[in-house]
Design a protein around this motif. Structure first.
Motif, short mmCIF file in Angstrom:
data_model
loop_
_atom_site.label_atom_id
_atom_site.label_comp_id
_atom_site.label_asym_id
_atom_site.label_seq_id
_atom_site.Cartn_x
_atom_site.Cartn_y
_atom_site.Cartn_z
N ASP A 120 0.80 -1.23 0.00
CA ASP A 120 0.00 0.00 0.00
C ASP A 120 0.84 1.28 0.00
N ILE A 121 1.97 1.25 -0.70
CA ILE A 121 2.79 2.44 -0.90
C ILE A 121 2.20 3.19 -2.09
N ASP A 122 2.12 4.50 -2.00
CA ASP A 122 1.43 5.31 -2.99
C ASP A 122 2.26 5.51 -4.26
N ILE A 123 2.42 4.42 -5.02
CA ILE A 123 3.03 4.46 -6.34
C ILE A 123 1.99 3.91 -7.31
N GLU A 124 1.62 4.70 -8.31
CA GLU A 124 0.49 4.32 -9.17
C GLU A 124 0.78 3.14 -10.07
N GLY A 125 1.75 3.26 -10.97
CA GLY A 125 2.00 2.18 -11.92
C GLY A 125 0.84 1.97 -12.86
N ALA A 126 0.38 3.03 -13.51
CA ALA A 126 -0.83 2.99 -14.35
C ALA A 126 -0.75 1.95 -15.47
N CYS A 127 0.42 1.69 -15.99
CA CYS A 127 0.55 0.73 -17.10
C CYS A 127 0.82 -0.68 -16.59
N GLU A 128 0.77 -0.86 -15.29
CA GLU A 128 0.98 -2.16 -14.65
C GLU A 128 2.35 -2.75 -14.93
N GLY A 129 3.34 -1.88 -15.08
CA GLY A 129 4.71 -2.35 -15.20
C GLY A 129 5.20 -2.67 -16.59
N CYS A 130 4.47 -2.25 -17.63
CA CYS A 130 4.92 -2.57 -18.99
C CYS A 130 5.71 -1.41 -19.62
N MET A 131 6.13 -0.47 -18.82
CA MET A 131 6.96 0.67 -19.23
C MET A 131 6.29 1.52 -20.31
N ALA A 132 4.99 1.80 -20.10
CA ALA A 132 4.26 2.66 -21.03
C ALA A 132 3.82 3.96 -20.36
#
Length: 110
Positions: free
Chosen positions: A32-44
């Motif tokens: 629950d650290i506030d890092i979004e990662g909107a592309c779910e880790g696919c570097m987009a």
């Protein structure tokens, strides 16, 4: 296990444990650290942008050109910025800390 420290923009520190091979993004999400990662880790995107203080930064493998291109879009870019999805934790990184930027810029949301 590897000890990882996350420091948010207000200076609050959260310390968690992670397994070798986990990405910083996955560790952040699992804790629950506030890092979004909107592309779910696919570097987009650049929403998993973290700032890695010296001397930890020098212990990481060099970023690929694609990561550097995405970092150019990150808010609050620093010389030691990296994408959390591209950092895989190793035993040598035990005790590493990551500073979270003041904000993120999500270009996937129009």
């Amino acid at each position: 296990m590897i000890t990882v420290h996350f420091i948010d923009a207000k200076g609050r520190r959260v310390t968690v444990e992670a397994k070798p091979g986990d990405s910083v993004l996955d560790v952040a999400h699992a804790n629950d650290i506030d890092i979004e990662g909107a592309c779910e880790g696919c570097m987009a995107c650049s929403t998993c942008h973290v700032i890695v203080p010296d001397p930890w930064f020098d212990r990481l493998p060099e970023p690929k050109e694609e990561e550097e291109d995405m970092l150019d879009l990150a808010f609050d870019l620093q010389e030691t910025s990296r994408l959390g999805c591209q950092i895989l934790l190793t035993e040598e990184l035990d005790g590493i800390e990551f500073h979270l930027p003041r904000a993120t810029r999500n270009l996937l949301i129009g």
